[in-house]
Design a protein around this motif. Structure first.
Motif, PDB file in Angstrom:
ATOM      1  N   GLN A  55      38.849 -12.830  19.891  1.00  0.00           N
ATOM      2  CA  GLN A  55      38.168 -11.949  20.840  1.00  0.00           C
ATOM      3  C   GLN A  55      38.670 -10.514  20.710  1.00  0.00           C
ATOM      4  OE1 GLN A  55      38.756 -13.868  24.626  1.00  0.00           O
ATOM      5  NE2 GLN A  55      37.018 -15.246  24.327  1.00  0.00           N
TER       6      GLN A  55
ATOM      7  N   GLU B 131      41.842 -18.162  19.810  1.00  0.00           N
ATOM      8  CA  GLU B 131      40.684 -17.720  20.585  1.00  0.00           C
ATOM      9  C   GLU B 131      40.880 -16.300  21.116  1.00  0.00           C
ATOM     10  OE1 GLU B 131      38.106 -19.043  24.479  1.00  0.00           O
ATOM     11  OE2 GLU B 131      39.178 -20.584  23.363  1.00  0.00           O
ATOM     12  N   ALA B 132      42.045 -16.026  21.684  1.00  0.00           N
ATOM     13  CA  ALA B 132      42.325 -14.685  22.201  1.00  0.00           C
ATOM     14  C   ALA B 132      42.401 -13.665  21.063  1.00  0.00           C
ATOM     15  CB  ALA B 132      43.628 -14.689  22.996  1.00  0.00           C
TER      16      ALA B 132
ATOM     17  N   ALA C 195      46.724 -19.383  19.975  1.00  0.00           N
ATOM     18  CA  ALA C 195      46.391 -17.968  20.166  1.00  0.00           C
ATOM     19  C   ALA C 195      45.080 -17.561  19.504  1.00  0.00           C
ATOM     20  CB  ALA C 195      47.528 -17.101  19.605  1.00  0.00           C
TER      21      ALA C 195
END
Length: 135
Positions: free
Chosen positions: A16, A12-13, A10
């Motif tokens: 962001q 990377e998300a 999770a």
């Protein structure tokens, strides 16, 4: 969201989403940044955090964008606005100062940033943000 940063699936998300949350625009930190900054510094100091390079970039941006604006410099005022209208900058500086030990740790970590070495300007910006003497 902060928990997602340490999850390899999770991260990377979560990074962001966090970036959108802590930035109010391309050259402005949001009012959320001061509250998130202590956690961001601790997570960035942990080499097991999957997206720590991107988090380090956020720390650098927070340090640079929280610098005080010279009220006698029309260019600074036009770009950043007066200090009184952006309390998040002084709150970020206070968060950096309260967590100076983490800034020191980041500055001595030879794995940060990945790729090119940390520039002297970036190093100086982090030191100023944390209220630390120049190296």
């Amino acid at each position: 969201m902060l928990h997602g940063l340490v999850d390899p699936d999770a991260s990377e998300a979560a990074e962001q989403a966090l970036s959108w949350l802590v930035m109010a625009g391309p050259m402005r930190i949001s009012t959320v940044m001061p509250a998130v900054l202590p956690f961001l510094l601790r997570l960035t100091a942990d080499p097991t955090v999957p997206c720590r390079d991107k988090l380090f970039d956020l720390v650098l941006v927070a340090a640079a964008l929280s610098e005080p604006v010279d009220p006698d410099n029309p260019w600074d005022l036009a770009i950043s606005g007066p200090e009184a209208e952006h309390p998040e900058r002084s709150l970020c500086r206070a968060a950096f100062e309260a967590n100076a030990q983490w800034v020191r740790r980041l500055l001595t970590d030879d794995r940060l940033p990945a790729g090119e070495p940390l520039g002297e300007d970036e190093r100086a910006t982090l030191l100023r943000a944390a209220g630390l003497p120049p190296a």
